[in-house]
Design a protein around this motif. Structure first.
Motif, PDB file in Angstrom:
ATOM      1  N   ALA A 354       0.806  -1.218   0.000  1.00 26.90           N
ATOM      2  CA  ALA A 354       0.000   0.000   0.000  1.00 26.90           C
ATOM      3  C   ALA A 354       0.845   1.277   0.000  1.00 26.90           C
ATOM      4  CB  ALA A 354      -0.939   0.002   1.212  1.00 26.90           C
ATOM      5  N   TRP A 355       2.139   1.177   0.344  1.00 31.22           N
ATOM      6  CA  TRP A 355       2.996   2.354   0.396  1.00 31.22           C
ATOM      7  C   TRP A 355       3.429   2.834  -0.982  1.00 31.22           C
ATOM      8  CZ3 TRP A 355       7.933   1.521  -1.547  1.00 31.22           C
ATOM      9  CH2 TRP A 355       8.306   0.177  -1.705  1.00 31.22           C
ATOM     10  N   VAL A 356       3.173   2.038  -2.003  1.00 32.68           N
ATOM     11  CA  VAL A 356       3.579   2.422  -3.362  1.00 32.68           C
ATOM     12  C   VAL A 356       2.570   3.428  -3.913  1.00 32.68           C
ATOM     13  CG1 VAL A 356       4.085   1.612  -5.688  1.00 32.68           C
ATOM     14  CG2 VAL A 356       4.635   0.180  -3.718  1.00 32.68           C
ATOM     15  N   ASP A 357       3.035   4.636  -4.156  1.00 23.89           N
ATOM     16  CA  ASP A 357       2.174   5.676  -4.708  1.00 23.89           C
ATOM     17  C   ASP A 357       2.948   6.455  -5.771  1.00 23.89           C
ATOM     18  OD1 ASP A 357       3.954   7.264  -3.289  1.00 23.89           O
ATOM     19  OD2 ASP A 357       2.530   7.775  -1.709  1.00 23.89           O
ATOM     20  N   GLU A 358       2.366   7.537  -6.247  1.00 24.24           N
ATOM     21  CA  GLU A 358       3.004   8.298  -7.330  1.00 24.24           C
ATOM     22  C   GLU A 358       4.354   8.869  -6.895  1.00 24.24           C
ATOM     23  OE1 GLU A 358       0.333  11.234  -8.758  1.00 24.24           O
ATOM     24  OE2 GLU A 358      -1.118   9.790  -9.571  1.00 24.24           O
ATOM     25  N   ASN A 359       4.438   9.308  -5.644  1.00 24.32           N
ATOM     26  CA  ASN A 359       5.701   9.874  -5.199  1.00 24.32           C
ATOM     27  C   ASN A 359       6.778   8.796  -5.081  1.00 24.32           C
ATOM     28  OD1 ASN A 359       6.932  12.419  -4.543  1.00 24.32           O
ATOM     29  ND2 ASN A 359       7.211  11.662  -2.455  1.00 24.32           N
ATOM     30  N   GLU A 360       6.388   7.617  -4.631  1.00 22.53           N
ATOM     31  CA  GLU A 360       7.334   6.506  -4.559  1.00 22.53           C
ATOM     32  C   GLU A 360       7.834   6.163  -5.955  1.00 22.53           C
ATOM     33  OE1 GLU A 360       9.627   3.196  -4.111  1.00 22.53           O
ATOM     34  OE2 GLU A 360       9.086   4.698  -2.609  1.00 22.53           O
ATOM     35  N   LEU A 361       6.946   6.203  -6.937  1.00 23.56           N
ATOM     36  CA  LEU A 361       7.365   5.917  -8.311  1.00 23.56           C
ATOM     37  C   LEU A 361       8.325   6.998  -8.817  1.00 23.56           C
ATOM     38  CD1 LEU A 361       7.246   4.245 -10.874  1.00 23.56           C
ATOM     39  CD2 LEU A 361       5.127   5.422 -11.499  1.00 23.56           C
ATOM     40  N   ARG A 362       8.076   8.247  -8.447  1.00 26.24           N
ATOM     41  CA  ARG A 362       9.006   9.315  -8.827  1.00 26.24           C
ATOM     42  C   ARG A 362      10.388   9.060  -8.223  1.00 26.24           C
ATOM     43  NH1 ARG A 362       4.387  12.906  -8.504  1.00 26.24           N
ATOM     44  NH2 ARG A 362       4.707  13.219  -6.279  1.00 26.24           N
ATOM     45  N   ILE A 363      10.405   8.644  -6.969  1.00 23.51           N
ATOM     46  CA  ILE A 363      11.692   8.384  -6.312  1.00 23.51           C
ATOM     47  C   ILE A 363      12.426   7.244  -7.006  1.00 23.51           C
ATOM     48  CG2 ILE A 363      12.720   7.453  -4.193  1.00 23.51           C
ATOM     49  CD1 ILE A 363      10.599   9.118  -2.662  1.00 23.51           C
ATOM     50  N   MET A 364      11.706   6.168  -7.305  1.00 18.46           N
ATOM     51  CA  MET A 364      12.365   5.055  -7.992  1.00 18.46           C
ATOM     52  C   MET A 364      12.847   5.477  -9.374  1.00 18.46           C
ATOM     53  SD  MET A 364      13.591   2.075  -8.076  1.00 18.46           S
ATOM     54  CE  MET A 364      12.942   1.020  -6.779  1.00 18.46           C
ATOM     55  N   THR A 365      12.062   6.305 -10.048  1.00 22.61           N
ATOM     56  CA  THR A 365      12.480   6.802 -11.361  1.00 22.61           C
ATOM     57  C   THR A 365      13.778   7.588 -11.240  1.00 22.61           C
ATOM     58  OG1 THR A 365      10.170   6.917 -12.121  1.00 22.61           O
ATOM     59  CG2 THR A 365      11.798   8.240 -13.321  1.00 22.61           C
ATOM     60  N   GLY A 366      13.844   8.477 -10.250  1.00 20.51           N
ATOM     61  CA  GLY A 366      15.061   9.244 -10.043  1.00 20.51           C
ATOM     62  C   GLY A 366      16.241   8.377  -9.675  1.00 20.51           C
ATOM     63  N   ARG A 367      16.008   7.393  -8.835  1.00 20.97           N
ATOM     64  CA  ARG A 367      17.080   6.464  -8.455  1.00 20.97           C
ATOM     65  C   ARG A 367      17.632   5.738  -9.683  1.00 20.97           C
ATOM     66  NH1 ARG A 367      14.884   2.417  -4.106  1.00 20.97           N
ATOM     67  NH2 ARG A 367      16.948   1.519  -4.537  1.00 20.97           N
ATOM     68  N   CYS A 368      16.723   5.271 -10.525  1.00 22.51           N
ATOM     69  CA  CYS A 368      17.159   4.530 -11.709  1.00 22.51           C
ATOM     70  C   CYS A 368      18.004   5.407 -12.632  1.00 22.51           C
ATOM     71  CB  CYS A 368      15.953   3.986 -12.470  1.00 22.51           C
ATOM     72  SG  CYS A 368      15.127   2.594 -11.648  1.00 22.51           S
ATOM     73  N   TRP A 369      17.556   6.656 -12.887  1.00 19.55           N
ATOM     74  CA  TRP A 369      18.314   7.526 -13.785  1.00 19.55           C
ATOM     75  C   TRP A 369      19.638   7.943 -13.146  1.00 19.55           C
ATOM     76  CZ3 TRP A 369      17.170   6.490 -18.271  1.00 19.55           C
ATOM     77  CH2 TRP A 369      15.862   6.374 -18.731  1.00 19.55           C
ATOM     78  N   ALA A 370      19.656   8.061 -11.823  1.00 19.05           N
ATOM     79  CA  ALA A 370      20.924   8.349 -11.147  1.00 19.05           C
ATOM     80  C   ALA A 370      21.885   7.189 -11.321  1.00 19.05           C
ATOM     81  CB  ALA A 370      20.677   8.624  -9.662  1.00 19.05           C
ATOM     82  N   GLU A 371      21.359   5.976 -11.176  1.00 21.25           N
ATOM     83  CA  GLU A 371      22.203   4.784 -11.325  1.00 21.25           C
ATOM     84  C   GLU A 371      22.746   4.679 -12.738  1.00 21.25           C
ATOM     85  OE1 GLU A 371      23.938   1.562  -9.291  1.00 21.25           O
ATOM     86  OE2 GLU A 371      22.624   3.154  -8.532  1.00 21.25           O
ATOM     87  N   LEU A 372      21.971   5.162 -13.708  1.00 18.66           N
ATOM     88  CA  LEU A 372      22.380   5.119 -15.117  1.00 18.66           C
ATOM     89  C   LEU A 372      23.226   6.329 -15.506  1.00 18.66           C
ATOM     90  CD1 LEU A 372      18.974   3.854 -16.530  1.00 18.66           C
ATOM     91  CD2 LEU A 372      21.143   2.615 -16.669  1.00 18.66           C
ATOM     92  N   ARG A 373      23.602   7.154 -14.514  1.00 15.66           N
ATOM     93  CA  ARG A 373      24.431   8.349 -14.741  1.00 15.66           C
ATOM     94  C   ARG A 373      23.758   9.303 -15.736  1.00 15.66           C
ATOM     95  NH1 ARG A 373      29.746   7.776 -12.724  1.00 15.66           N
ATOM     96  NH2 ARG A 373      29.598   6.318 -10.972  1.00 15.66           N
ATOM     97  N   ARG A 374      22.460   9.533 -15.493  1.00 14.80           N
ATOM     98  CA  ARG A 374      21.701  10.482 -16.314  1.00 14.80           C
ATOM     99  C   ARG A 374      21.186  11.591 -15.394  1.00 14.80           C
ATOM    100  NH1 ARG A 374      19.946   7.691 -20.990  1.00 14.80           N
ATOM    101  NH2 ARG A 374      19.062   9.673 -21.684  1.00 14.80           N
ATOM    102  N   PRO A 375      22.068  12.483 -14.930  1.00 11.46           N
ATOM    103  CA  PRO A 375      21.675  13.463 -13.908  1.00 11.46           C
ATOM    104  C   PRO A 375      20.595  14.437 -14.350  1.00 11.46           C
ATOM    105  CG  PRO A 375      23.845  14.000 -14.813  1.00 11.46           C
ATOM    106  CD  PRO A 375      23.488  12.630 -15.315  1.00 11.46           C
ATOM    107  N   LEU A 376      20.549  14.789 -15.623  1.00 12.43           N
ATOM    108  CA  LEU A 376      19.534  15.739 -16.077  1.00 12.43           C
ATOM    109  C   LEU A 376      18.127  15.158 -15.964  1.00 12.43           C
ATOM    110  CD1 LEU A 376      21.256  17.375 -19.193  1.00 12.43           C
ATOM    111  CD2 LEU A 376      21.166  18.187 -16.826  1.00 12.43           C
ATOM    112  N   ARG A 377      18.034  13.835 -15.991  1.00 12.06           N
ATOM    113  CA  ARG A 377      16.739  13.190 -15.767  1.00 12.06           C
ATOM    114  C   ARG A 377      16.495  12.920 -14.280  1.00 12.06           C
ATOM    115  NH1 ARG A 377      15.156   8.776 -20.414  1.00 12.06           N
ATOM    116  NH2 ARG A 377      15.575  10.078 -22.233  1.00 12.06           N
TER     117      ARG A 377
END
Length: 467
Positions: A354-377
């Protein structure tokens, strides 16, 4: 429906550490069996009147207050004060310490069986070094964590005792699994503010209780499957706490046990989530194995899983792809998570998702792009998400800030990276989790190349002081 004697669930997670001596060590303060069976002692234990317990231990068994103090980690004068009837012991941590030192069986205090009561070696509880509790603008959150840590367990004994009282003759009614699941959901809230080093004993005790209940319970097949589903859920929570505390072998074993119990229960969603946890364990060591297991998790839960469950599993698949450096696959998995989350359903989400919401998805999205060395995303989405993220969730927020800081380093904005890193260090101070400092280590290493910058030098000094 006929009745069912549930087949025991084998728990093959064995400790491999030499520190697991609790089962064989007999403390000098262990109460004699005859004294434990004394009516005055039983009454004192049931009432949690530890002052009376200490007084009886000295008068009837000759156990000195100084020895009790040493074994229970209580100041000697405090033991004497309690024995004279002044004050009380209410925190879960201290109650369990007294139970272990005096060898008071868990059932007498309303606790799950203690590790030393079992015949098999018990899993070591992760010892988290105490860190200084700072007051550098974050004292309220740290005090809140300390309050939860010292009081959250106080009601566990009574709660579990009341819950299990109806189980006379080991006959489990159809409503009991739901009551147990509701209790599991309440205890899950501890993870919002505490690290695995503080919660592991609690979650493991709940899991062990349910496992012991299943061994001897008689119930309908439907109730039996429901109990196995609860067991799977509890194993995942205990495994998560073990992972958070750095006990990866224990976490892996609990996740495997969870998967087996979920399959036996016919709970596809929980079985998928167990695989997702296992994928999280695997991804850093073997990218391909992690991706395969995360993919299997989504397939196991299937299209009939709730939107939140599917979103959660696709998020974790996206992370597996990101760690492996696969940009397009990461984007597809994130899109699948977003599509699932946008769906509406009349059915409530399971509490564990139940803790998965739009903000959690934004955080995971940011984490993934950070891991991929895509800072502008990564930077814009993480900045937006973290402004809405409560500081009370200190462990998680400090972790997420580490990816934001890493993205700023990648973008060459080292002063901003230093500021974010300092914020993360403040938040994770005193949190019983190995993960924030571990995540911040490579960020600090990269910042080390810019130590001539004053802001960077300051945060490196702060990190060194907190090491």
């Amino acid at each position: 429906m006929g009745t069912l004697a549930i087949t025991p669930v084998r728990h093959n997670v064995t400790s491999r550490r030499s520190g697991d001596l609790m089962t064989s060590y007999e403390p000098p303060t262990a109460l004699p069996r005859a004294l434990l069976e004394c009516e005055d002692m039983k009454a004192a234990i049931e009432a949690h009147d530890f002052g009376a317990v200490f007084a009886l231990a000295r008068s009837e068994a000759g156990i000195s207050y100084s020895r009790i103090a040493a074994e229970c980690d209580i100041k000697p004068e405090r033991v004497g004060t309690l024995a004279r009837g002044h004050g009380s012991v209410t925190t879960f941590e201290k109650i369990t310490r007294i139970a272990d030192a005096l060898r008071i069986p868990g059932r007498m205090l309303g606790l799950a069986p203690r590790e030393w009561e079992t015949t098999t070696p018990a899993r070591r509880v992760f010892p988290v070094p105490a860190q200084a509790a700072g007051t550098d603008g974050h004292g309220d959150n740290m005090q809140r964590r300390e309050f939860f840590k010292t009081t959250a367990g106080a009601g566990l004994a009574v709660g579990l005792s009341n819950l299990t009282r109806p189980l006379v003759g080991r006959r489990v009614g159809g409503d009991f699994p739901q009551r147990l699941r509701e209790r599991t959901a309440r205890l899950r809230r501890l993870d919002d503010v505490l690290g695995g080093g503080d919660t592991y004993r609690v979650y493991l005790g709940e899991y062990q209780f349910t496992k012991a209940l299943i061994r001897g319970a008689t119930c309908t097949e439907e109730t039996g499957r429901a109990l196995l589903s609860v067991l799977a859920e509890q194993a995942q929570q205990a495994g998560w706490a073990a992972f958070d505390g750095g006990m990866h072998d224990d976490a892996n074993g609990l996740y495997e046990e969870s998967h087996k119990a979920a399959v036996d229960a016919g709970d596809a969603a929980l079985a998928g989530n167990a695989l997702a946890f296992l994928a999280y364990q695997k991804i850093n060591g073997d990218h391909q194995a992690g991706i395969q297991t995360a993919t299997q998790a989504c397939q196991t839960a299937g299209p009939d899983a709730s939107p939140g469950v599917r979103a959660l599993l696709h998020e974790r698949l996206a992370w597996a792809y990101a760690v492996a450096g696969l940009d397009s696959e990461t984007a597809r998995a994130l899109d699948a998570a977003g599509t699932a989350l946008a769906e509406t359903s009349d059915e409530p989400e399971p509490d564990w998702a139940a803790w998965v919401d739009e903000n959690e998805l934004r955080i995971m999205t940011g984490r993934c792009w950070a891991e991929l060395r895509r800072p502008l995303r990564a930077i814009p989405v993480l900045e937006t998400a973290l402004t809405e993220y409560d500081d009370a969730h200190a462990r998680d927020k400090s972790l997420y800030l580490s990816w934001l800081a890493e993205s700023y380093v990648t973008a060459g904005e080292v002063e901003q990276a230093a500021a974010v890193t300092g914020r993360a260090l403040d938040l994770c101070a005193g949190v019983a989790s190995v993960r924030p400092r571990k995540r911040l280590a490579p960020v600090l290493e990269r910042l080390g190349e810019y130590r001539s910058v004053r802001a960077v030098a300051d945060v490196l000094e702060k990190a060194g002081a907190g090491a």
